[in-house]
Each structure stands twice: as C-alpha cells, then as structure tokens.
Design an enzyme around this catalytic site. Structure first.
Site, mmCIF file in Angstrom:
data_model
loop_
_atom_site.group_PDB
_atom_site.id
_atom_site.type_symbol
_atom_site.label_atom_id
_atom_site.label_comp_id
_atom_site.label_asym_id
_atom_site.label_seq_id
_atom_site.Cartn_x
_atom_site.Cartn_y
_atom_site.Cartn_z
ATOM 1 C CB CYS A 171 3.551 -3.825 -27.029
ATOM 2 S SG CYS A 171 3.110 -4.566 -25.464
ATOM 3 C CB CYS A 195 7.133 -4.190 -24.137
ATOM 4 S SG CYS A 195 6.030 -2.929 -23.485
ATOM 5 C CG ASP A 241 -0.274 -0.218 2.543
ATOM 6 O OD1 ASP A 241 -0.874 -0.862 3.434
ATOM 7 O OD2 ASP A 241 0.873 0.241 2.694
ATOM 8 C CG ASN A 299 -1.767 -9.422 15.895
ATOM 9 O OD1 ASN A 299 -2.976 -9.209 15.930
ATOM 10 N ND2 ASN A 299 -1.194 -10.038 14.865
ATOM 11 C CG HIS A 316 4.179 -9.838 -0.440
ATOM 12 N ND1 HIS A 316 3.444 -9.993 0.721
ATOM 13 C CD2 HIS A 316 4.962 -10.943 -0.528
ATOM 14 C CE1 HIS A 316 3.748 -11.167 1.274
ATOM 15 N NE2 HIS A 316 4.670 -11.760 0.536
ATOM 16 C CB CYS A 343 1.261 -2.036 -22.994
ATOM 17 S SG CYS A 343 2.856 -1.260 -23.353
HETATM 18 N N1 APR Z 1 -3.277 -3.456 14.660
HETATM 19 C C1 APR Z 1 -2.375 -4.465 14.593
HETATM 20 N N2 APR Z 1 -2.650 -5.686 14.044
HETATM 21 C C2 APR Z 1 -3.899 -5.871 13.575
HETATM 22 C C3 APR Z 1 -4.897 -4.868 13.621
HETATM 23 C C4 APR Z 1 -4.538 -3.610 14.192
HETATM 24 N N3 APR Z 1 -5.428 -2.609 14.292
HETATM 25 N N4 APR Z 1 -6.044 -5.380 13.072
HETATM 26 C C5 APR Z 1 -5.757 -6.651 12.701
HETATM 27 N N5 APR Z 1 -4.483 -6.960 13.006
HETATM 28 C C6 APR Z 1 -3.763 -8.209 12.796
HETATM 29 C C7 APR Z 1 -4.623 -9.441 12.774
HETATM 30 O O1 APR Z 1 -4.829 -9.940 14.096
HETATM 31 C C8 APR Z 1 -3.759 -10.398 11.940
HETATM 32 O O2 APR Z 1 -2.809 -11.065 12.766
HETATM 33 O O3 APR Z 1 -3.178 -8.137 11.511
HETATM 34 C C9 APR Z 1 -3.030 -9.452 10.992
HETATM 35 C C10 APR Z 1 -3.600 -9.470 9.586
HETATM 36 O O4 APR Z 1 -3.318 -10.740 9.053
HETATM 37 P P1 APR Z 1 -3.345 -10.957 7.466
HETATM 38 O O5 APR Z 1 -4.538 -10.282 6.907
HETATM 39 O O6 APR Z 1 -3.120 -12.411 7.202
HETATM 40 O O7 APR Z 1 -2.109 -10.098 6.956
HETATM 41 P P2 APR Z 1 -0.631 -10.571 6.710
HETATM 42 O O8 APR Z 1 -0.145 -11.437 7.811
HETATM 43 O O9 APR Z 1 0.149 -9.340 6.414
HETATM 44 O O10 APR Z 1 -0.758 -11.425 5.341
HETATM 45 C C11 APR Z 1 0.444 -11.778 4.690
HETATM 46 O O11 APR Z 1 -0.861 -12.704 2.885
HETATM 47 O O12 APR Z 1 -2.520 -12.650 1.264
HETATM 48 C C12 APR Z 1 -1.179 -12.432 1.506
HETATM 49 O O13 APR Z 1 0.195 -11.014 0.242
HETATM 50 C C13 APR Z 1 -0.776 -11.003 1.238
HETATM 51 O O14 APR Z 1 0.943 -9.702 2.325
HETATM 52 C C14 APR Z 1 -0.178 -10.531 2.558
HETATM 53 C C15 APR Z 1 0.211 -11.844 3.216
#
Ligand code: APR
Length: 257
Positions: A156, A135, A109, A219, A124, A153
């Site tokens: 191309c 291309c 993001d 978390n 990622h 594109c």
């Molecule tokens: N503050 C901190 N953590 C939070 C909050 C918050 N306000 N809200 C949710 N979370 C935590 C959730 O508890 C969970 O552990 O963020 C985590 C989100 O987990 P995922 O959605 O699985 O994200 P992530 O671990 O980054 O996923 C990894 O999965 O789909 C792929 O490429 C995608 O980069 C992503 C990868």
C-alpha cells in the site's frame, strides 16, 4: 559505591537452581553487551548520545524518516554481526536440560532464540519483523533494503515500522500473559543485566518475590533490584557468572556420587 547487602556465592546460586521446580530468567540489555550490543543506560548507554524520543511512537509517526535514520544506526546496523554469547548459550542449555522454564526478555535482539531458547517472552517485541502502519503487512527486516528511509510497504506504500514496542505503545498481550504466569509459578527468578528502571517490565521480579520466588541477580553494578528485591547478588559480567553457574549445574559434583 552503593552498599550491596545480598552478596552471594555461585555455590549458593547453583544449589538454589538445582533444587528449583520452575526457574524464570528475566533479562535486559546487559546480557547482550558482550555480544557487542550497547546498553541503553550506564557509561556506554545509548541514551547518553541519543534522545529516547526517537523511540516514542508519536515522534515516529510524525517524523518517520528522522526516527528511522537513528533506528537503523542503533539497531539494524549491528543486527547482522551480533551473535549469542556464553550467557545466552547457558540459558539455552538450562532450558534444554529442564532447568529453565522461561525467559522473559526486555531485549529485541533475537539472541535468546538464536542461542536455542524456545520458551521466550519478548516483552518489547523483536526487531526482525517490520510492519506496515496502514495494512499491517509484515516483512522480514533482513529482506528489506534500508538504503532509502523510511522503508515503505510494497502493498500500500505506507511506512514500515519495526515490530518492537515503542515508548507509548502497549506490550504484546502474549508476552504480558506469559510474564504474569511465570511470576506466579516460578520459585526462582534469575535477573540478568537490567537496571530495573522501565515499567511495566520491571514489575515482574518483585511480583515473583511476593509469590515466594528466590531472586538471584547477575550484574556488574547494583540495580534498582539489588537492595530491595534481590536475595542473592552475583556481581560480575553475565558471561563470566553464567559459565560458573553452568559448571556447577552440569558438572558431576561430589554430592552427586
Ligand atoms: N553483564 C551483565 N549486566 C551488564 C553487563 C554485562 N556484561 N554490562 C552492563 N550490564 C548491566 C548494567 O549494569 C545495567 O544494569 O545491564 C544493565 C543495562 O541497563 P539498561 O541499558 O537500562 O537495560 P535494560 O534494563 O534492559 O533497559 C530496559 O529500557 O530503553 C528501554 O526498551 C529499552 O528494553 C529496554 C529497557
């Protein structure tokens, strides 16, 4: 409720961060939730309503229009509105004041850079660029109309793909190298907002720990790291915990006098 063993205090975390030579922040979707970007997993997770196959590279190549409709809805519709939140800003201040060496982020993001962090490894990739499948010409995603999908594109005519890593694609080599280096030299890993479920990104906190780093985790819920890798679990939202850490790190305290 999962029994959480390594529960810890902000004071302990601040003490560890103050004494750290090289801290790496390892962030996931959770750090951007309070910027209005939904996580992938958990109660409001994207994967509860969408099939992850839309981000599978083979599916994208075979069904670019179908994949692009969902990619636009999931990522590009919010991109203009999402702003860095307090957690991103504290990490930027920590880097600026020499208390953070690197951010390894699984997020695409761009919010860490928008908050001001320079030392960011995007494991990622990033959604701000589109790349031609044939291309390799690159485009600024914000300057390409997504009214007609899939975008093509101008050079191309082939299909443009977001420059983030799809399932089945390799990790950008620069991000990989930087992450291995950080896992080798960090004496503190600060994990913020990740389930720890996705390979190969999820290997770096245990790797850092094996190299002697102290693992601090933020978390609201336990993750795969909490009872296996984490030394200090700060249960709560990223903005709330990071604002308290900022106060402890940068406000004059009794032991400074
Ligand atoms: N503050 C901190 N953590 C939070 C909050 C918050 N306000 N809200 C949710 N979370 C935590 C959730 O508890 C969970 O552990 O963020 C985590 C989100 O987990 P995922 O959605 O699985 O994200 P992530 O671990 O980054 O996923 C990894 O999965 O789909 C792929 O490429 C995608 O980069 C992503 C990868």
């Amino acid at each position: 409720m999962v029994k959480i063993t390594p529960s810890g205090s902000i004071t302990e975390a601040v003490k560890i961060l103050r004494q750290s030579r090289f801290t790496t922040a390892f962030t996931g979707a959770g750090i951007s939730v309070e910027s209005g970007i939904p996580p992938f997993r958990g109660k409001d997770g994207i994967w509860n309503n969408y099939d992850p196959k839309v981000l599978d590279i083979d599916f994208f190549i075979e069904n670019p229009a179908r994949s692009w409709v969902i990619i636009k809805e999931l990522f590009y519709n919010f991109y203009h509105s999402a702003q860095p939140n307090a957690a991103h800003r504290v990490l930027a201040r920590m880097e600026k004041e020499g208390k953070l060496g690197r951010v390894i982020t699984q997020n695409i993001d761009n919010l860490h850079q928008e908050a001001g962090n320079k030392m960011v490894s995007e494991f990622h990739g990033n959604l701000k660029k589109l790349k031609c499948l044939s291309c390799d010409r690159e485009y600024n995603a914000m300057k390409i109309s997504l009214e007609e999908l899939p975008p093509t594109c101008r050079q191309c005519g082939d299909i443009l793909k977001p420059d983030f890593v799809f399932f089945g694609e390799s990790i950008p080599s620069s991000a990989l190298m930087e992450s291995y280096e950080a896992a080798g030299i960090s004496d503190v890993f600060l994990i913020i907002g990740t389930t720890g479920e996705v390979m190969p990104a999820n290997q770096f906190p245990p790797m850092a720990k094996a190299n002697g780093a102290t693992i601090i985790e933020i978390n609201p819920e336990p993750s795969l790291y909490t009872n296996t890798t984490t030394d200090l679990f700060l249960q709560g939202k990223a903005t709330e915990i990071m604002k308290k850490i900022e106060a402890g790190l940068f406000s004059p305290s009794l032991d400074d006098n």
